[in-house]
Design a protein around this motif. Structure first.
Motif, PDB file in Angstrom:
ATOM      1  N   TYR A 118       0.834  -1.202   0.000  1.00 64.18           N
ATOM      2  CA  TYR A 118       0.000   0.000   0.000  1.00 64.18           C
ATOM      3  C   TYR A 118       0.867   1.249   0.000  1.00 64.18           C
ATOM      4  CZ  TYR A 118       1.451   0.227   4.849  1.00 64.18           C
ATOM      5  OH  TYR A 118       2.238   0.289   5.979  1.00 64.18           O
ATOM      6  N   ILE A 119       0.214   2.367  -0.234  1.00 63.80           N
ATOM      7  CA  ILE A 119       0.822   3.671   0.012  1.00 63.80           C
ATOM      8  C   ILE A 119      -0.291   4.596   0.492  1.00 63.80           C
ATOM      9  CG2 ILE A 119       0.573   4.343  -2.424  1.00 63.80           C
ATOM     10  CD1 ILE A 119       2.946   6.263  -1.999  1.00 63.80           C
ATOM     11  N   VAL A 120       0.011   5.374   1.508  1.00 59.58           N
ATOM     12  CA  VAL A 120      -0.895   6.418   1.975  1.00 59.58           C
ATOM     13  C   VAL A 120      -0.102   7.716   1.997  1.00 59.58           C
ATOM     14  CG1 VAL A 120      -0.395   6.072   4.440  1.00 59.58           C
ATOM     15  CG2 VAL A 120      -2.565   7.103   3.755  1.00 59.58           C
ATOM     16  N   CYS A 121      -0.690   8.770   1.492  1.00 61.26           N
ATOM     17  CA  CYS A 121      -0.004  10.055   1.475  1.00 61.26           C
ATOM     18  C   CYS A 121      -1.039  11.180   1.447  1.00 61.26           C
ATOM     19  CB  CYS A 121       0.935  10.160   0.280  1.00 61.26           C
ATOM     20  SG  CYS A 121       0.109  10.099  -1.327  1.00 61.26           S
ATOM     21  N   ASN A 122      -0.554  12.398   1.510  1.00 63.31           N
ATOM     22  CA  ASN A 122      -1.429  13.557   1.422  1.00 63.31           C
ATOM     23  C   ASN A 122      -2.187  13.518   0.101  1.00 63.31           C
ATOM     24  OD1 ASN A 122      -2.312  16.337   0.848  1.00 63.31           O
ATOM     25  ND2 ASN A 122      -1.092  16.882   2.654  1.00 63.31           N
ATOM     26  N   LYS A 123      -3.503  13.755   0.164  1.00 64.88           N
ATOM     27  CA  LYS A 123      -4.318  13.640  -1.054  1.00 64.88           C
ATOM     28  C   LYS A 123      -3.921  14.648  -2.132  1.00 64.88           C
ATOM     29  CE  LYS A 123      -8.065  16.690   0.533  1.00 64.88           C
ATOM     30  NZ  LYS A 123      -9.499  16.758   0.870  1.00 64.88           N
ATOM     31  N   ASN A 124      -3.206  15.678  -1.741  1.00 70.20           N
ATOM     32  CA  ASN A 124      -2.783  16.680  -2.726  1.00 70.20           C
ATOM     33  C   ASN A 124      -1.445  16.324  -3.384  1.00 70.20           C
ATOM     34  OD1 ASN A 124      -5.014  18.462  -2.273  1.00 70.20           O
ATOM     35  ND2 ASN A 124      -4.045  19.091  -0.350  1.00 70.20           N
ATOM     36  N   ASN A 125      -0.804  15.269  -2.894  1.00 66.43           N
ATOM     37  CA  ASN A 125       0.504  14.881  -3.419  1.00 66.43           C
ATOM     38  C   ASN A 125       0.328  13.819  -4.510  1.00 66.43           C
ATOM     39  OD1 ASN A 125       3.196  14.408  -3.848  1.00 66.43           O
ATOM     40  ND2 ASN A 125       3.720  14.220  -1.680  1.00 66.43           N
ATOM     41  N   GLU A 127       1.699  13.523  -7.418  1.00 68.20           N
ATOM     42  CA  GLU A 127       2.926  13.066  -8.074  1.00 68.20           C
ATOM     43  C   GLU A 127       3.532  11.875  -7.332  1.00 68.20           C
ATOM     44  OE1 GLU A 127       4.148  13.809 -11.016  1.00 68.20           O
ATOM     45  OE2 GLU A 127       2.339  15.033 -11.216  1.00 68.20           O
ATOM     46  N   GLN A 128       3.449  11.896  -6.023  1.00 67.05           N
ATOM     47  CA  GLN A 128       3.957  10.781  -5.236  1.00 67.05           C
ATOM     48  C   GLN A 128       3.155   9.506  -5.522  1.00 67.05           C
ATOM     49  OE1 GLN A 128       3.777  11.286  -0.944  1.00 67.05           O
ATOM     50  NE2 GLN A 128       5.771  10.310  -0.707  1.00 67.05           N
TER      51      GLN A 128
END
Length: 335
Positions: A118-125, A127-128
Motif C-alpha cells: 500500500y501507500i498512503v499520502c497527502n491527497k494533494n501529493n 505526483e507521489q
C-alpha cells in the motif's frame, strides 16, 4: 445471588433477532442478565455517566455491540468513552484500529503478516501517487481508509485513471489518499471467523461474473470452502495482533507471489443468515457458544478485579485508622 448484567446492541435483520435470543438465553443459564436494544445512538452522557433507554451504562458489567449497518459516528464517539469505564466487546482500541484499513495493514506489515502492499499520502501529493503507480504498472485499488461492504472502492487501470478521479479525491474530507497494489487472484476469498482467539468457521465469497469485488453487498456470493491449516493460522495471528476479541479475517491467494495474503480484519463479521445456513454454513451455534464463554469470563474477571481493589482500599482505610488511633494514644500519654 445478584446476577451479572450486560448490555447488548445486535442487528435485527437477516436472522439477528434469533441470534440475540440465543445469546440472551445462554447468558441467563449462567446467571447473567442481558439488557437488549442499547443503541448508543439514543444515549446521552451527563454527570459522569452514560444513559441509554433508562439504564446507566457504566453500571453494566459489560457492553457487547454488534451492528455494523446502523453504526453512526455519534455511537462510536460514546463507545470510546464507555470502553474506558466498563469492558466492551470488542474493546474500543482494537475496534478503532480495524476500522482504519491503512492502520490495520501497517500494523500487520510491522509484524511480518503477508498483507496488501500500500501507500498512503497527502491527497494533494498526486505526483507521489503516480510514482508508486508506475512501480505497480499503473494498477491499484483506491479505497477509503474506513467503511465496509466495498463502498467507495475504485480500481485504477492506468496513471490516466488517477488524473480522472483527481477532482473526486480533492473534494473528500479525508486528508489522506490510500491505494493498494492489485493482487492477482481467482476472485474468491476466505472469511475466517474468530472469537476469543479461537477458530470458529470459514466460508468464502466469490465475485459476480465480470466483477472483481467479492463483497456480498457488491454482488458477490457466499460459497462453502475448507481452509488449510496455513489459512487458519494466518487468520489467528492477524486477529491477535489487532487485539480484537471477535474478528473476521479476509484472506486471498496471491497467484503472482504464491502466498496467502490478509486483505482486511473486520471487527463485526456477520453471523450466517438463514439462507446461508440452508446452503451449508452451520457455524452460528459455535460462534454463540464461544461468545457467551468470552462474556462470562470477562465479567467474572472484572468482578474479581473490583473485589480485589475494594479489599485493598478497605485495608488501606483500616491501616490509616490504626495509625490515627496509635497517634492519638501516644499524644494522650505525652500529655
Amino acid at each position: 445471588m445478584i446476577p451479572h448484567c450486560v448490555g447488548l446492541w445486535m442487528y435485527q435483520n437477516s436472522g439477528g433477532t434469533e441470534i440475540e435470543r440465543k445469546i440472551v438465553t445462554q447468558l441467563k443459564d449462567r446467571n447473567i442478565e442481558a439488557v437488549t436494544g442499547l443503541d448508543l445512538g439514543q444515549a446521552s452522557a451527563h454527570n459522569g455517566s452514560i444513559f441509554c433507554n433508562g439504564y446507566m451504562m457504566d453500571e453494566l458489567d459489560l457492553f457487547f455491540s454488534y451492528n455494523a449497518g446502523q453504526q453512526s459516528p455519534f455511537q462510536v464517539y460514546l463507545y470510546q468513552t464507555l470502553s474506558s469505564m466498563i469492558p466492551t466487546i470488542n474493546n474500543y482500541t482494537a475496534f478503532e484500529l480495524t476500522e482504519d484499513k491503512f492502520r490495520t495493514a501497517h500494523l500487520l506489515k510491522k509484524h511480518g503478516i503477508p498483507s496488501s502492499d500500500y501507500i498512503v499520502c497527502n491527497k494533494n501529493n498526486i505526483e507521489q501517487l503516480k510514482e508508486h503507480l508506475r512501480f505497480w504498472q499503473g494498477k491499484a485499488i483506491c479505497k477509503p481508509v474506513n467503511g465496509w461492504g466495498g463502498n467507495g472502492i475504485i480500481k485504477l487501470e492506468s496513471e490516466r485513471d488517477l488524473d480522472l478521479i483527481h477532482p473526486y479525491i480533492t473534494k473528500q474530507n479525508s486528508p489522506q489518499f490510500y491505494i493498494e497494489r492489485v493482487i492477482e487472484n481467482d476472485f474468491t476469498d476466505y472469511r475466517i471467523d474468530i472469537v476469543d482467539n479461537k477458530f470458529v468457521a470459514c466460508y468464502g465469497r466469490k465475485a459476480a461474473s465480470g466483477s472483481w469485488k467479492t463483497n456480498v453487498t457488491s454482488g458477490g456470493s457466499v460459497i462453502c470452502r475448507e481452509p488449510s491449516s496455513e489459512v487458519i493460522e494466518l487468520a489467528l495471528k492477524a486477529a491477535k495482533i489487532t487485539g480484537l476479541e471477535v474478528a473476521g479475517v479476509d484472506i486471498i491467494y496471491d497467484i503472482e507471489h504464491q502466498q496467502y495474503v490478509v486483505l482486511e480484519v473486520n471487527g463485526i463479521p456477520a453471523f450466517a443468515t438463514p439462507d446461508q445456513e440452508q446452503a451449508g454454513l452451520h457455524f452460528n451455534d459455535t460462534k454463540i457458544s464461544y461468545l457467551v464463554d468470552l462474556i462470562e469470563r470477562t465479567v467474572c474477571k472484572e468482578k474479581a478485579s473490583k473485589e480485589k481493589t475494594n479489599g485493598l482500599e478497605a485495608s488501606i482505610v483500616d491501616l490509616a485508622a490504626i495509625d490515627l488511633a496509635s497517634a492519638s494514644h501516644v499524644k494522650e500519654e505525652t500529655l
